[in-house]
Design a protein around this motif. Structure first.
Motif, PDB file in Angstrom:
ATOM      1  N   UNK A 124     -11.261  33.223 -76.289  1.00 20.37           N
ATOM      2  CA  UNK A 124     -10.309  32.948 -77.363  1.00 20.37           C
ATOM      3  C   UNK A 124     -10.180  31.449 -77.618  1.00 20.37           C
ATOM      4  N   UNK A 125      -9.877  31.101 -78.872  1.00 14.01           N
ATOM      5  CA  UNK A 125      -9.564  29.715 -79.168  1.00 14.01           C
ATOM      6  C   UNK A 125      -8.059  29.544 -79.109  1.00 14.01           C
ATOM      7  N   UNK A 126      -7.598  28.582 -78.356  1.00 12.09           N
ATOM      8  CA  UNK A 126      -6.173  28.259 -78.312  1.00 12.09           C
ATOM      9  C   UNK A 126      -6.020  26.825 -77.803  1.00 12.09           C
ATOM     10  N   UNK A 127      -4.827  26.298 -77.924  1.00  9.20           N
ATOM     11  CA  UNK A 127      -4.575  24.918 -77.522  1.00  9.20           C
ATOM     12  C   UNK A 127      -4.498  24.846 -76.002  1.00  9.20           C
ATOM     13  N   UNK A 128      -5.605  24.490 -75.387  1.00  7.11           N
ATOM     14  CA  UNK A 128      -5.669  24.468 -73.930  1.00  7.11           C
ATOM     15  C   UNK A 128      -4.899  23.304 -73.305  1.00  7.11           C
ATOM     16  N   UNK A 129      -4.463  22.348 -74.116  1.00  5.90           N
ATOM     17  CA  UNK A 129      -3.697  21.234 -73.554  1.00  5.90           C
ATOM     18  C   UNK A 129      -2.357  21.706 -73.000  1.00  5.90           C
ATOM     19  N   UNK A 130      -1.891  22.858 -73.488  1.00  2.47           N
ATOM     20  CA  UNK A 130      -0.604  23.389 -73.027  1.00  2.47           C
ATOM     21  C   UNK A 130      -0.773  24.439 -71.932  1.00  2.47           C
ATOM     22  N   UNK A 131      -2.014  24.711 -71.568  1.00  2.00           N
ATOM     23  CA  UNK A 131      -2.271  25.723 -70.552  1.00  2.00           C
ATOM     24  C   UNK A 131      -1.818  25.214 -69.185  1.00  2.00           C
ATOM     25  N   UNK A 132      -1.042  26.018 -68.444  1.00  2.00           N
ATOM     26  CA  UNK A 132      -0.571  25.572 -67.124  1.00  2.00           C
ATOM     27  C   UNK A 132      -1.701  25.487 -66.119  1.00  2.00           C
ATOM     28  N   UNK A 133      -1.577  24.551 -65.200  1.00  2.00           N
ATOM     29  CA  UNK A 133      -2.556  24.390 -64.129  1.00  2.00           C
ATOM     30  C   UNK A 133      -1.789  24.061 -62.851  1.00  2.00           C
ATOM     31  N   UNK A 134      -2.242  24.631 -61.745  1.00  2.00           N
ATOM     32  CA  UNK A 134      -1.553  24.462 -60.465  1.00  2.00           C
ATOM     33  C   UNK A 134      -2.510  23.917 -59.414  1.00  2.00           C
ATOM     34  N   UNK A 135      -2.047  22.923 -58.670  1.00  2.00           N
ATOM     35  CA  UNK A 135      -2.816  22.363 -57.556  1.00  2.00           C
ATOM     36  C   UNK A 135      -2.025  22.612 -56.274  1.00  2.00           C
ATOM     37  N   UNK A 136      -2.706  23.114 -55.254  1.00  2.00           N
ATOM     38  CA  UNK A 136      -2.031  23.490 -54.010  1.00  2.00           C
ATOM     39  C   UNK A 136      -2.723  22.834 -52.820  1.00  2.00           C
ATOM     40  N   UNK A 137      -1.921  22.315 -51.901  1.00  2.00           N
ATOM     41  CA  UNK A 137      -2.458  21.723 -50.682  1.00  2.00           C
ATOM     42  C   UNK A 137      -1.685  22.208 -49.470  1.00  2.00           C
ATOM     43  N   UNK A 138      -2.395  22.570 -48.410  1.00  2.00           N
ATOM     44  CA  UNK A 138      -1.777  23.134 -47.209  1.00  2.00           C
ATOM     45  C   UNK A 138      -1.930  22.186 -46.022  1.00  2.00           C
ATOM     46  N   UNK A 139      -0.845  21.480 -45.633  1.00  2.00           N
ATOM     47  CA  UNK A 139      -0.903  20.606 -44.457  1.00  2.00           C
ATOM     48  C   UNK A 139      -1.068  21.432 -43.179  1.00  2.00           C
TER      49      UNK A 139
END
Length: 227
Positions: A157-172
């Motif tokens: 699909x075409x959509x505004x990907x600048x608003x797409x959420x993204x998550x980064x996870x780090x486990x100490x």
């Protein structure tokens, strides 16, 4: 390995299926995957057949290459990892509740999931083991989709990907979890993708912290870990 093998991998990956069914005797030790359901000519006989129908009509033999006397007969194959042009790999998980989890993983995340960085991994035959894999994917923020087809439709699909959420996870290693939630647009502007340059999980969580991540002593306070 025949010229047909890469085609089979592509078709099977697109089909979104991958179940171990029975074991078959290995005939050719040098062949990792063999089509025993259709000939190459039959594969392309009908241009009207959709990818799912073709993939579901075939069986593949997977040879582990370990020199044993058996190979797995795969019916409706599901690939756990898929490699493309980008570094890392697209990882999938198949929970018992149905649907799929999808996450593009860098080498550190692949190591966290105990997946090989260079060879295709395959869905576990044991559903409990597969659910455990899905749980670990959730620890990295994997997204659940109703089906492979639903994921593919969204990707095209075409959509505004600048608003797409993204998550980064780090486990100490000391416990807890660092989580950074943002959007594709913000991540691009601030260069958040540098997190993926980390060599290991310890370095990764420190970069996440420095980029504004939040620490959760109880991981369930920061992540949805339900499979």
């Amino acid at each position: 390995m025949t010229m047909l093998t890469p085609t089979l991998f592509l078709i099977a990956a697109l089909s979104g299926s991958y179940l171990f069914s029975v074991k078959a005797t290995r005939r050719h030790s040098k062949t990792r995957t063999r089509d025993i359901g259709q000939s190459q000519a039959t594969l392309w006989d009908s241009e009207d057949d959709d990818v799912d129908t073709i993939a579901q009509s075939r069986q593949l033999v997977y040879d582990s290459g370990d020199g044993d006397d058996e190979a797995f007969l795969l019916v409706l194959p599901h690939f756990r990892t898929q490699f493309g042009v980008r570094s890392g790999a697209a990882v999938r998980g198949y929970p018992s509740r149905g649907g799929i989890y999808v996450l593009h993983c860098n080498p550190v995340e692949l190591d966290f999931l105990q997946l090989d960085r260079f060879h295709i991994a395959m869905r576990a035959a044991d559903q409990k083991e597969e659910d455990a894999h899905c749980f670990n994917m959730r620890k990295l923020g994997a997204t659940w989709w109703e089906s492979e087809e639903a994921y593919a439709r969204r990707a095209m699909e075409w959509y505004d990907r600048t608003k797409e959420p993204v998550t980064y996870v780090g486990w100490p290693s000391s416990g807890g979890v660092w989580v950074l939630r943002t959007t594709q647009g913000d991540a691009s502007e601030r260069g958040v993708g540098r997190i993926n340059n980390a060599f290991n999980m310890e370095e990764r969580w420190r970069v996440i912290r420095d980029m504004g991540g939040i620490f959760y002593e109880n991981p369930r306070d920061g992540l949805d870990l339900d499979v």
